[in-house]
Design a protein around this motif. Structure first.
Motif, PDB file in Angstrom:
ATOM      1  N   THR A 140     107.199-121.622   4.472  1.00 46.93           N
ATOM      2  CA  THR A 140     106.886-120.192   4.645  1.00 46.93           C
ATOM      3  C   THR A 140     108.166-119.358   4.692  1.00 46.93           C
ATOM      4  OG1 THR A 140     104.953-120.806   5.943  1.00 46.93           O
ATOM      5  CG2 THR A 140     105.697-118.536   6.126  1.00 46.93           C
ATOM      6  N   ILE A 141     109.117-119.816   5.505  1.00 47.70           N
ATOM      7  CA  ILE A 141     110.387-119.095   5.645  1.00 47.70           C
ATOM      8  C   ILE A 141     111.141-119.085   4.320  1.00 47.70           C
ATOM      9  CG2 ILE A 141     112.668-119.205   6.718  1.00 47.70           C
ATOM     10  CD1 ILE A 141     110.811-118.351   8.753  1.00 47.70           C
ATOM     11  N   ARG A 158     110.059-119.457   1.260  1.00 44.43           N
ATOM     12  CA  ARG A 158     109.439-118.643   0.221  1.00 44.43           C
ATOM     13  C   ARG A 158     109.715-117.170   0.412  1.00 44.43           C
ATOM     14  NH1 ARG A 158     103.298-119.460  -1.278  1.00 44.43           N
ATOM     15  NH2 ARG A 158     103.475-117.205  -1.278  1.00 44.43           N
ATOM     16  N   ARG A 159     109.630-116.720   1.661  1.00 40.70           N
ATOM     17  CA  ARG A 159     109.875-115.309   1.902  1.00 40.70           C
ATOM     18  C   ARG A 159     111.312-114.944   1.576  1.00 40.70           C
ATOM     19  NH1 ARG A 159     111.784-111.326   3.566  1.00 40.70           N
ATOM     20  NH2 ARG A 159     113.475-112.607   4.370  1.00 40.70           N
ATOM     21  N   TYR A 196     111.638-114.649  -2.067  1.00 37.12           N
ATOM     22  CA  TYR A 196     110.991-113.388  -2.445  1.00 37.12           C
ATOM     23  C   TYR A 196     112.001-112.249  -2.316  1.00 37.12           C
ATOM     24  CZ  TYR A 196     107.369-109.665  -1.962  1.00 37.12           C
ATOM     25  OH  TYR A 196     106.590-108.552  -2.087  1.00 37.12           O
ATOM     26  N   SER A 197     112.676-112.200  -1.150  1.00 37.72           N
ATOM     27  CA  SER A 197     113.633-111.125  -0.926  1.00 37.72           C
ATOM     28  C   SER A 197     114.819-111.203  -1.875  1.00 37.72           C
ATOM     29  CB  SER A 197     114.143-111.149   0.518  1.00 37.72           C
ATOM     30  OG  SER A 197     113.147-110.654   1.358  1.00 37.72           O
ATOM     31  N   VAL A 218     113.373-110.093  -5.405  1.00 37.40           N
ATOM     32  CA  VAL A 218     112.770-108.780  -5.544  1.00 37.40           C
ATOM     33  C   VAL A 218     113.865-107.710  -5.447  1.00 37.40           C
ATOM     34  CG1 VAL A 218     112.180-108.036  -3.208  1.00 37.40           C
ATOM     35  CG2 VAL A 218     110.562-107.705  -5.064  1.00 37.40           C
ATOM     36  N   ARG A 243     123.693-112.690   3.888  1.00 40.58           N
ATOM     37  CA  ARG A 243     122.593-111.872   4.381  1.00 40.58           C
ATOM     38  C   ARG A 243     121.597-112.662   5.234  1.00 40.58           C
ATOM     39  NH1 ARG A 243     118.242-112.729   1.704  1.00 40.58           N
ATOM     40  NH2 ARG A 243     117.299-110.708   2.093  1.00 40.58           N
ATOM     41  N   GLU A 268     118.412-109.997   9.014  1.00 41.33           N
ATOM     42  CA  GLU A 268     117.256-110.089   9.922  1.00 41.33           C
ATOM     43  C   GLU A 268     117.577-109.433  11.251  1.00 41.33           C
ATOM     44  OE1 GLU A 268     114.287-111.860   9.450  1.00 41.33           O
ATOM     45  OE2 GLU A 268     114.726-113.106   7.690  1.00 41.33           O
ATOM     46  N   GLN A 296     117.749-105.456  10.786  1.00 33.22           N
ATOM     47  CA  GLN A 296     116.492-104.713  10.623  1.00 33.22           C
ATOM     48  C   GLN A 296     115.446-105.092  11.667  1.00 33.22           C
ATOM     49  OE1 GLN A 296     115.789-105.549   6.561  1.00 33.22           O
ATOM     50  NE2 GLN A 296     114.776-107.496   6.893  1.00 33.22           N
ATOM     51  N   THR A 353     113.871-107.848  12.226  1.00 33.54           N
ATOM     52  CA  THR A 353     112.854-108.836  11.889  1.00 33.54           C
ATOM     53  C   THR A 353     113.125-110.179  12.556  1.00 33.54           C
ATOM     54  OG1 THR A 353     114.095-109.067   9.849  1.00 33.54           O
ATOM     55  CG2 THR A 353     112.002-107.914   9.734  1.00 33.54           C
TER      56      THR A 353
END
Ligand SMILES: Nc1ncnc2c1ncn2[C@@H]1O[C@H](COP(=O)(O)OP(=O)(O)O)[C@@H](O)[C@H]1O
Ligand SMILES: [Mg+2]
Lengths: 321, 255
Positions: free
Chosen positions: B6-7, B9-10, B13-14, B17, B87, B92, B95, B97
């Motif tokens: 899960t971690i 993949r996210r 994604y970042s 994207v 990063r 994290e 921001q 998160t």
């Protein structure tokens, strides 16, 4: 549902939370009230297992935050002061990510995302980038991520701060709507917010617990009245009922209670409308009537002083106890 | 396992994207293309020369083209890896998160490994670009594929090392740029450490030069997997990830 006992959190330079204890029962909405720097966020961070307490214990749903953090984390939904959002993600993808992170079973993820999006009225922005959302929408996405795994306990840190009045009302309605299913603790430094949403209030100031009470009691005290104690010696010129009647005529006085009648003087408790200081008028009336004023002091409620201090008034420091 | 995925993949994604991954990939594609071209040219010139001089030894694409190319890439990676890793945690924390991750039912090591794997995957994507460049050798020549495979494996290991340390540095600050600069400094230091072996022969200098991240790559580029070097890389990766986990823990104690 939540038991906090003797909780203390010390940072390098200061004690942020000092030996506070309170309990929250299942299904309650509790307001955590205190000015900035009171230790609200710190307490919430301990409850959410973000950081361990320095001393004391906190239990959520029967699990200790220090001993079984994983069990606690599964049961808690948390909205920090700044919603924890990834600006580069789309709302729907973000919620799916949080759902997986919170161990929602794979098969239920999409359904849960749809449900919370519906509930928090963000279904229309599901395909939008979070960075493109307005502040109000971000807050709602923040709430949506907090409830995505249907947690027993919701912890919301200043959920309405920084919103405009319309968004504040919407957010409050949303939180009230969540009340039935979850036990909720929300922090705020605004008293009316507590009145609008909560059933119970926990007031902390400078890391210390000042009061816990039901909101009904609190508002009664806050908006009820001020009181003064007056001791008058008429030297036999008037009886106690006459004095009482005279006091009742002073403008701003709502109620006069006779306390003791003694030779040395009559004692009354005078209640006045909130915010009106009637002591000067009382003194003048008594002196004009030719009586002796032995004593005149205001007996303010401690909550009142607390409230003054909370809202930036100049109540004396000792009054906070 | 699902948590790590899960971690990871996210994180990917970042990366993809935002322009970060694409910019890095593009720059790397240009550089690796250039290096491939340069090595090939010099190899061809050398081949031509030795032919004209009548023989010499047999030419070897592996030793004279691919191995130097991979060694060059290993150096270029030192510039790229801090950019990928900076990063990971700084962002994290900045921001807010991180508070979400830290209050979710997931352990710190899972967070760390998930993020590290994502960064490694991005580096893997860069190596895929290099692989495309190298396919050239296989189309026009007949190189031995074994040193090729070990070379790539070694690059991944070396990348994993530097990324683990970049992750650690990133976990100590909120500022990506600071993390990037410090990560680059550390990577550079780990690279030049092997120079100290030329200063003398004392035990201390030996140890320092042992820590040099690049000296352990040579064997991989030559097609051998030396267990000594393998152990070095694996333990450095473990150390980096371990430090990152501890650093996250201390962030929470102090936070
Ligand atoms: N990470 C930290 N390190 C040191 N001191 C902190 C930290 N976070 C908060 N504090 C201090 O602890 C006190 C309580 O802070 P906080 O819990 O954020 O209060 P509130 O949320 O009620 O405004 C403040 O005086 C604040 O300066
Ligand atoms: Mg706060």
């Amino acid at each position: 549902m939540i038991q906090v006992e003797g909780l203390t959190k010390r940072y390098a330079r200061q004690v942020a939370v000092d030996n506070i204890s309170f309990e929250v029962n299942q299904g309650e909405i509790v307001g955590f009230l205190g000015p900035n720097g009171a230790g609200k966020t710190t307490t919430m961070r301990v409850l959410t297992c973000y950081m361990p307490p320095t001393a004391g214990s906190a239990k959520v749903a029967g699990f200790d935050v220090y001993e079984s953090p994983m069990e606690v984390k599964r049961r808690i939904g948390y909205l920090p002061e700044t919603p924890p959002l990834y600006p580069e993600m789309e709302v729907g993808d973000y919620l799916k990510f949080v759902a997986k992170l919170k161990r929602v079973p794979s098969g239920d993820v999409n359904r849960r995302v749809d449900e919370v999006a519906e509930r928090c009225s963000i279904a229309d922005v599901k395909d939008r980038l979070i960075s493109k959302l307005s502040k109000g929408y971000r807050q709602r996405v923040g709430l949506a991520q907090a409830i995505i795994h249907n947690p027993e306990v919701l912890i919301l840190d200043e959920p309405t701060s920084g919103l405009d009045p319309k968004q504040i009302i919407e957010t409050r309605e949303l939180i009230k709507g969540l009340a039935g299913d979850h036990t909720i603790i929300l922090s705020t430094h605004i008293l009316p917010e507590v009145e609008a949403i909560c059933q119970k209030v926990i007031i902390i100031n400078k890391g210390k617990l000042v009061a816990t009470d039901s909101v009904d009691n609190l508002t009664h005290r806050m908006h009820g009245s001020d009181a003064s104690v007056v001791v008058v010696d008429t030297a036999g010129q008037a009886d106690s009922t006459a004095v009482q009647q005279r006091l009742e005529q002073v403008s701003g006085v709502s109620k006069v209670l006779g306390r003791h009648v003694e030779d040395s003087g009559f004692t009354y408790e005078v209640e006045s409308l909130a915010g009106r200081d009637v002591r000067a008028d009382i003194a003048r009336v008594i002196v004009q009537s030719g009586w002796n004023l032995h004593e005149l002091k205001s007996v303010s409620f401690s909550l009142e002083e607390v409230f003054l201090e909370l809202t930036g008034g100049q109540a004396p420091q000792e009054g906070a106890e | 396992m699902r948590n790590i995925w899960t971690i990871c993949r996210r994180e990917l994604y970042s990366y993809f994207v935002s322009p970060v991954a694409w910019v890095i990939l593009a720059i790397f594609a240009i550089l690796s293309g250039f290096f491939t071209f340069a090595v090939t040219t010099s190899f061809l010139r050398y081949a031509l020369q030795s032919q004209m001089q009548g023989g010499g030894g047999p030419m070897n694409v592996n030793e004279q083209a691919i191995s130097p190319l991979l060694s060059n890439i290993a150096v270029i990676a030192i510039f790229f890896l801090p950019m990928i890793g900076m990063r990971l945690f700084a962002e994290e924390k900045r921001q807010g998160t991180f508070e979400l991750l830290a209050t979710s039912p997931i352990s710190d090591p899972q967070i760390v490994i998930g993020k590290w794997l994502a960064a490694l995957a991005l580096y893997g994507a860069m190596l895929l670009v290099l692989l495309l460049d190298c396919s050239f050798f296989f189309i026009y020549g007949n190189p031995d594929w074994k040193p090729f495979v070990t070379g790539f494996f070694g690059l991944l290991l070396q990348g994993g090392c530097l990324l683990a340390f970049a992750a650690f540095i990133s976990s100590t600050t909120k500022n990506q740029i600071v993390a990037g600069a410090a990560g680059f400094g550390l990577a550079l230091l780990l690279w030049v450490l092997n120079w100290v072996s030329s200063f003398g022969n004392s035990d201390f200098l030996q140890v320092l030069s042992y820590l040099s991240i690049l000296s352990h790559y040579d064997s991989f580029a030559r097609g051998v997997i030396d267990s000594k070097d393998l152990i070095f890389y694996c333990s450095m990766i473990f150390l980096g990830l371990f430090l990152t986990t501890r650093s996250l823990e201390s962030v929470r104690w102090r936070a």
